[in-house]
Design an enzyme around this catalytic site. Sequence first.
Site, PDB file in Angstrom:
ATOM      1  N   CYS A  75       0.837  -1.195   0.000  1.00 31.93           N
ATOM      2  CA  CYS A  75       0.000   0.000   0.000  1.00 31.93           C
ATOM      3  C   CYS A  75       0.881   1.258   0.000  1.00 31.93           C
ATOM      4  O   CYS A  75       1.742   1.419   0.866  1.00 31.93           O
ATOM      5  CB  CYS A  75      -0.900  -0.018   1.235  1.00 31.93           C
ATOM      6  SG  CYS A  75      -1.708   1.543   1.597  1.00 31.93           S
ATOM      7  N   GLU A  76       0.662   2.137  -0.977  1.00 29.73           N
ATOM      8  CA  GLU A  76       1.512   3.327  -1.054  1.00 29.73           C
ATOM      9  C   GLU A  76       1.149   4.380  -0.013  1.00 29.73           C
ATOM     10  O   GLU A  76       1.874   5.354   0.160  1.00 29.73           O
ATOM     11  CB  GLU A  76       1.464   3.928  -2.456  1.00 29.73           C
ATOM     12  CG  GLU A  76       0.157   4.561  -2.853  1.00 29.73           C
ATOM     13  CD  GLU A  76       0.196   5.109  -4.278  1.00 29.73           C
ATOM     14  OE1 GLU A  76      -0.344   6.195  -4.494  1.00 29.73           O
ATOM     15  OE2 GLU A  76       0.777   4.450  -5.164  1.00 29.73           O
ATOM     16  N   HIS A  77       0.022   4.191   0.684  1.00 28.36           N
ATOM     17  CA  HIS A  77      -0.372   5.153   1.712  1.00 28.36           C
ATOM     18  C   HIS A  77       0.253   4.860   3.073  1.00 28.36           C
ATOM     19  O   HIS A  77       0.515   5.785   3.840  1.00 28.36           O
ATOM     20  CB  HIS A  77      -1.899   5.170   1.853  1.00 28.36           C
ATOM     21  CG  HIS A  77      -2.603   5.586   0.607  1.00 28.36           C
ATOM     22  ND1 HIS A  77      -3.843   5.110   0.234  1.00 28.36           N
ATOM     23  CD2 HIS A  77      -2.232   6.451  -0.376  1.00 28.36           C
ATOM     24  CE1 HIS A  77      -4.203   5.653  -0.920  1.00 28.36           C
ATOM     25  NE2 HIS A  77      -3.248   6.468  -1.307  1.00 28.36           N
ATOM     26  N   HIS A  78       0.468   3.587   3.380  1.00 29.37           N
ATOM     27  CA  HIS A  78       1.024   3.223   4.690  1.00 29.37           C
ATOM     28  C   HIS A  78       2.242   2.295   4.606  1.00 29.37           C
ATOM     29  O   HIS A  78       2.825   1.957   5.631  1.00 29.37           O
ATOM     30  CB  HIS A  78      -0.047   2.551   5.561  1.00 29.37           C
ATOM     31  CG  HIS A  78      -1.171   3.460   5.928  1.00 29.37           C
ATOM     32  ND1 HIS A  78      -2.351   3.533   5.211  1.00 29.37           N
ATOM     33  CD2 HIS A  78      -1.298   4.368   6.933  1.00 29.37           C
ATOM     34  CE1 HIS A  78      -3.153   4.425   5.755  1.00 29.37           C
ATOM     35  NE2 HIS A  78      -2.542   4.956   6.794  1.00 29.37           N
ATOM     36  N   GLN A  83      -4.885  -0.410  -5.360  1.00 26.55           N
ATOM     37  CA  GLN A  83      -5.379  -1.563  -6.111  1.00 26.55           C
ATOM     38  C   GLN A  83      -6.053  -1.153  -7.413  1.00 26.55           C
ATOM     39  O   GLN A  83      -5.966  -1.868  -8.418  1.00 26.55           O
ATOM     40  CB  GLN A  83      -6.342  -2.378  -5.239  1.00 26.55           C
ATOM     41  CG  GLN A  83      -6.755  -3.698  -5.871  1.00 26.55           C
ATOM     42  CD  GLN A  83      -7.510  -4.588  -4.906  1.00 26.55           C
ATOM     43  OE1 GLN A  83      -7.232  -4.597  -3.713  1.00 26.55           O
ATOM     44  NE2 GLN A  83      -8.470  -5.335  -5.416  1.00 26.55           N
ATOM     45  N   HIS A 143      -5.885  -5.916   2.495  1.00 24.42           N
ATOM     46  CA  HIS A 143      -4.995  -4.781   2.723  1.00 24.42           C
ATOM     47  C   HIS A 143      -4.665  -4.700   4.209  1.00 24.42           C
ATOM     48  O   HIS A 143      -5.563  -4.503   5.033  1.00 24.42           O
ATOM     49  CB  HIS A 143      -5.667  -3.481   2.265  1.00 24.42           C
ATOM     50  CG  HIS A 143      -5.867  -3.394   0.786  1.00 24.42           C
ATOM     51  ND1 HIS A 143      -5.280  -2.409   0.012  1.00 24.42           N
ATOM     52  CD2 HIS A 143      -6.579  -4.163  -0.072  1.00 24.42           C
ATOM     53  CE1 HIS A 143      -5.637  -2.579  -1.255  1.00 24.42           C
ATOM     54  NE2 HIS A 143      -6.430  -3.635  -1.330  1.00 24.42           N
ATOM     55  N   CYS A 169      -3.322  -2.352   5.678  1.00 22.85           N
ATOM     56  CA  CYS A 169      -3.621  -1.021   6.213  1.00 22.85           C
ATOM     57  C   CYS A 169      -5.035  -0.967   6.788  1.00 22.85           C
ATOM     58  O   CYS A 169      -5.336  -0.127   7.634  1.00 22.85           O
ATOM     59  CB  CYS A 169      -3.434   0.052   5.151  1.00 22.85           C
ATOM     60  SG  CYS A 169      -4.453  -0.167   3.679  1.00 22.85           S
TER      61      CYS A 169
END
Length: 219
Positions: free
Chosen positions: A110-113, A151, A179, A181
């Site tokens: 996940c590119e956010h977390h 995704q 995920h 996250c």
Amino acid sequence: MDNDSGARPAPDAHLPPGLRTPLRPDAFDAADDTKIAAIAGHFAAIMQELGLDLADDSLAGTPHRVAKMYVQEWFRGLNPAHRPHVKLFENRYGYHQLLVERDITLFSCCEHHFVPIVGKAHVAYLPADNVVGLSKLNRVVQHYARRPQVQERLTRQIAEELQQSLGTPDVAVLIEADHLCVMSRGVNDTSSSTLTSEYGGRFATDAALRTEFLRQIGK
């Protein structure tokens, strides 16, 4: 292992702008060994800020291990030098029915977390004049999964790559993934999963074909 020297293709230059993973133009100017050394230093600083004792024999090598994992494993798909070559073979046996490769192992991040995304990808296409070696379908999925991702983008990147490589718009991609996250932080929901799909060509216009694809992957 260092990257090869010389000119390299621009990252994701073959994809439409909205599907390109956000990368700086100089993303691959540095060799892998240089990146690993720099990331190890940064990660060591993070561990120290957390109060961990890097003199402990269990932790001493962690910064280098994490850096090597990032560059050579988790995020190797960022480097256009690793883009798989999809070799086609003449469809001399005249197979023109649905071809499905299901349950392809998918591991992304996940590119956010920066925590894992784990799941399966299912891909299908309708062969025309050529067919592809089946392992190449897996390699395309893995190439785009091995980078920081969302995704939705991942699903469309795989579909676009297959359409270009196979020379046909008749491609379907469905991803189902968990995920971390969502599972390990925030709402801590361990029972939900995420499904995304992309249908091109006849898959987008022929409901019966989509239904057959979903039936073959057990959906």
